[in-house]
Design a protein around this motif. Sequence first.
Motif, mmCIF file in Angstrom:
data_model
loop_
_atom_site.group_PDB
_atom_site.id
_atom_site.type_symbol
_atom_site.label_atom_id
_atom_site.label_comp_id
_atom_site.label_asym_id
_atom_site.label_seq_id
_atom_site.Cartn_x
_atom_site.Cartn_y
_atom_site.Cartn_z
ATOM 1 N N ILE A 353 0.846 -1.206 0.000
ATOM 2 C CA ILE A 353 0.000 0.000 0.000
ATOM 3 C C ILE A 353 0.879 1.253 0.000
ATOM 4 O O ILE A 353 0.665 2.188 -0.787
ATOM 5 C CB ILE A 353 -0.904 0.021 1.263
ATOM 6 N N GLU A 354 1.901 1.266 0.856
ATOM 7 C CA GLU A 354 2.671 2.501 1.092
ATOM 8 C C GLU A 354 3.460 2.968 -0.120
ATOM 9 O O GLU A 354 3.722 4.163 -0.268
ATOM 10 C CB GLU A 354 3.633 2.287 2.280
ATOM 11 N N SER A 355 3.860 2.037 -0.993
ATOM 12 C CA SER A 355 4.690 2.447 -2.133
ATOM 13 C C SER A 355 3.862 2.883 -3.339
ATOM 14 O O SER A 355 4.416 3.254 -4.376
ATOM 15 C CB SER A 355 5.642 1.312 -2.532
ATOM 16 N N LEU A 356 2.543 2.869 -3.222
ATOM 17 C CA LEU A 356 1.687 3.329 -4.325
ATOM 18 C C LEU A 356 1.716 4.860 -4.398
ATOM 19 O O LEU A 356 1.867 5.536 -3.371
ATOM 20 C CB LEU A 356 0.238 2.876 -4.096
ATOM 21 N N PRO A 357 1.535 5.433 -5.596
ATOM 22 C CA PRO A 357 1.342 6.880 -5.691
ATOM 23 C C PRO A 357 0.131 7.305 -4.849
ATOM 24 O O PRO A 357 -0.792 6.514 -4.632
ATOM 25 C CB PRO A 357 1.073 7.108 -7.189
ATOM 26 N N GLU A 358 0.126 8.548 -4.385
ATOM 27 C CA GLU A 358 -0.826 8.991 -3.365
ATOM 28 C C GLU A 358 -2.292 8.658 -3.702
ATOM 29 O O GLU A 358 -3.017 8.104 -2.860
ATOM 30 C CB GLU A 358 -0.667 10.493 -3.126
ATOM 31 N N ALA A 359 -2.721 8.977 -4.892
ATOM 32 C CA ALA A 359 -4.143 8.779 -5.215
ATOM 33 C C ALA A 359 -4.503 7.294 -5.160
ATOM 34 O O ALA A 359 -5.548 6.902 -4.608
ATOM 35 C CB ALA A 359 -4.452 9.356 -6.595
ATOM 36 N N GLU A 360 -3.620 6.459 -5.706
ATOM 37 C CA GLU A 360 -3.880 5.012 -5.678
ATOM 38 C C GLU A 360 -3.777 4.477 -4.247
ATOM 39 O O GLU A 360 -4.515 3.564 -3.863
ATOM 40 C CB GLU A 360 -2.858 4.278 -6.564
ATOM 41 N N ARG A 361 -2.882 5.076 -3.475
ATOM 42 C CA ARG A 361 -2.696 4.626 -2.090
ATOM 43 C C ARG A 361 -3.974 4.845 -1.282
ATOM 44 O O ARG A 361 -4.404 3.984 -0.520
ATOM 45 C CB ARG A 361 -1.518 5.381 -1.466
ATOM 46 N N VAL A 362 -4.578 5.990 -1.463
ATOM 47 C CA VAL A 362 -5.809 6.298 -0.726
ATOM 48 C C VAL A 362 -6.914 5.308 -1.119
ATOM 49 O O VAL A 362 -7.632 4.773 -0.256
ATOM 50 C CB VAL A 362 -6.247 7.755 -0.986
ATOM 51 N N VAL A 363 -7.017 5.043 -2.410
ATOM 52 C CA VAL A 363 -8.055 4.114 -2.883
ATOM 53 C C VAL A 363 -7.783 2.706 -2.362
ATOM 54 O O VAL A 363 -8.684 2.015 -1.857
ATOM 55 C CB VAL A 363 -8.109 4.116 -4.435
ATOM 56 N N ALA A 364 -6.523 2.279 -2.470
ATOM 57 C CA ALA A 364 -6.181 0.921 -2.020
ATOM 58 C C ALA A 364 -6.434 0.772 -0.523
ATOM 59 O O ALA A 364 -6.961 -0.248 -0.067
ATOM 60 C CB ALA A 364 -4.724 0.616 -2.347
ATOM 61 N N ALA A 365 -6.065 1.783 0.264
ATOM 62 C CA ALA A 365 -6.271 1.717 1.719
ATOM 63 C C ALA A 365 -7.761 1.658 2.037
ATOM 64 O O ALA A 365 -8.195 0.867 2.886
ATOM 65 C CB ALA A 365 -5.628 2.921 2.394
ATOM 66 N N ARG A 366 -8.550 2.482 1.352
ATOM 67 C CA ARG A 366 -10.004 2.486 1.608
ATOM 68 C C ARG A 366 -10.602 1.123 1.320
ATOM 69 O O ARG A 366 -11.355 0.550 2.111
ATOM 70 C CB ARG A 366 -10.665 3.560 0.744
ATOM 71 N N ARG A 367 -10.252 0.586 0.159
ATOM 72 C CA ARG A 367 -10.827 -0.718 -0.215
ATOM 73 C C ARG A 367 -10.325 -1.826 0.713
ATOM 74 O O ARG A 367 -11.079 -2.737 1.071
ATOM 75 C CB ARG A 367 -10.462 -1.033 -1.664
ATOM 76 N N ALA A 368 -9.050 -1.756 1.069
ATOM 77 C CA ALA A 368 -8.513 -2.792 1.977
ATOM 78 C C ALA A 368 -9.241 -2.749 3.312
ATOM 79 O O ALA A 368 -9.552 -3.799 3.897
ATOM 80 C CB ALA A 368 -7.016 -2.584 2.169
ATOM 81 N N LEU A 369 -9.526 -1.550 3.810
ATOM 82 C CA LEU A 369 -10.230 -1.455 5.097
ATOM 83 C C LEU A 369 -11.652 -2.002 4.993
ATOM 84 O O LEU A 369 -12.158 -2.626 5.934
ATOM 85 C CB LEU A 369 -10.241 -0.010 5.592
ATOM 86 N N ARG A 370 -12.285 -1.805 3.856
ATOM 87 C CA ARG A 370 -13.625 -2.393 3.681
ATOM 88 C C ARG A 370 -13.534 -3.919 3.630
ATOM 89 O O ARG A 370 -14.383 -4.626 4.181
ATOM 90 C CB ARG A 370 -14.273 -1.828 2.418
ATOM 91 N N ALA A 371 -12.489 -4.412 2.965
ATOM 92 C CA ALA A 371 -12.296 -5.875 2.926
ATOM 93 C C ALA A 371 -11.998 -6.399 4.329
ATOM 94 O O ALA A 371 -12.496 -7.461 4.729
ATOM 95 C CB ALA A 371 -11.159 -6.227 1.970
ATOM 96 N N ALA A 372 -11.191 -5.649 5.076
ATOM 97 C CA ALA A 372 -10.860 -6.057 6.448
ATOM 98 C C ALA A 372 -12.135 -6.185 7.277
ATOM 99 O O ALA A 372 -12.328 -7.171 8.007
ATOM 100 C CB ALA A 372 -9.921 -5.032 7.075
ATOM 101 N N ARG A 373 -12.976 -5.199 7.166
ATOM 102 C CA ARG A 373 -14.225 -5.211 7.946
ATOM 103 C C ARG A 373 -15.095 -6.403 7.553
ATOM 104 O O ARG A 373 -15.633 -7.119 8.420
ATOM 105 C CB ARG A 373 -14.969 -3.900 7.696
ATOM 106 N N ALA A 374 -15.222 -6.641 6.251
ATOM 107 C CA ALA A 374 -16.046 -7.767 5.788
ATOM 108 C C ALA A 374 -15.500 -9.099 6.307
ATOM 109 O O ALA A 374 -16.266 -9.988 6.709
ATOM 110 C CB ALA A 374 -16.106 -7.763 4.260
#
Length: 401
Positions: A353-374
């Motif tokens: 996640i951390e090495s992604l460019p900023e815009a992709e990083r935000v999207v990846a983190a958001r989606r990962a957190l939704r997956a984590a919750r599920a």
Amino acid sequence: MDLLDVESVPGYVASVPELAARVGTVTDVREVGDGNLNLVFVVRDADGRGLVLKQSLPYVRTDPSWPMTRERSSREAYVLAAHQAIDAAHVPGLLFYDASQYVLALEDLSDHRVWRTVLNERDSASDDDVAAATALGEYIAAVGFGTSVLGIGSAAHKQAVATAINPELCEITEDLVLTEPFVAHDHNVVHPDNEADVAELAGDPDVRHAAGLAKLAFMTRAESLLHGDLHTGSVFVRFGASPSIRAFDSEFGFYGPLGFDLGMLWGNYVLAAARAAAQGQRGRAAALLDLGRVTWDSFESTYRRRWPTRQDPRVYPDVVLEALLGQVWTDAVTYAGAEVARRVIGFAKVADIESLPEAERVVAARRALRAARALLVHTLHGGTGPNPGTLADVAATPLGL
Ligand code: SR1
Ligand code: MG
């Protein structure tokens, strides 16, 4: 002696007969440690013979104000030796342990690479990753069964549980993986655009319910001698003509719920998939989630193969095996969710996640957190298994696939 450095390593090797017998005069030393905790040196002599020295620091490498017991080296030596005795093909060879200096001498695996790094460089799905996921399922099952009461019997299991006690490092996992991501804590740092995503996760009472049950199980259910930190950064891979997959860095090892190691790995497949999805590699992201099925299938078949060898089978008919596999799956789903959450929110983040460019990083983190919750709430909400395809079933939609 104090902490090793590239200057002192040749003299240290020459002074320890067990090491001097393996390599001649040391001519090349490289410090290659890139984890959170230890010094790691690759050592070679003029004939190219080599070994690795791993020495624990008395503090967290990435935060020297955080003291850390050096006894973790003894625990790693114990876990590694125990796992090596059961499944030598899937761990680095332990050559020697110097308890006075907290130094492990390990097989030189310089021709391997860290799996996380390899995964992060890819742009298409690879059969090599399927082979790695298969090997790790075999490893988890082999050592999971082979160190359990079913594998070694009651008395030996009790002795091993006592010997493998690892309170300080377990406490780190209890805090970093199973508590802090779900509460307010200084370790939690995310991009401002992800703060609402974190609040959404922490605000779900079912998430804390699931995390609490998972934490209690982690602290109390001494089933098998776990690796304890089985993420893709703890796996060396060598693909090609002579493939080799090795789980290293078992200093967090202890007797805990068997589904924990599986869940850690699954969580890291989800993180790799979140990266791929954010990069627009939808097919590859789906293939990464499918590694969950691959690892489960090889875990299950390896475990089932060992089942007929169980100790004292009098009250362990096959129905017990089915219940046991169901419990492992339930635990793994929840631990996978916790691992995803903590790697996005907490102290030990990941390059996926951390090495992604900023815009992709935000999207990846958001989606990962939704997956984590599920994943965290899946079994609380009636999800039943074992379902080998759980990662695809539960995490694909939150990841935008
Ligand atoms: C303070 S240690 C932080 C993390 O690094 C290790 O690899 C473990 O994953 C631990 O949680
Ligand atoms: Mg580590």
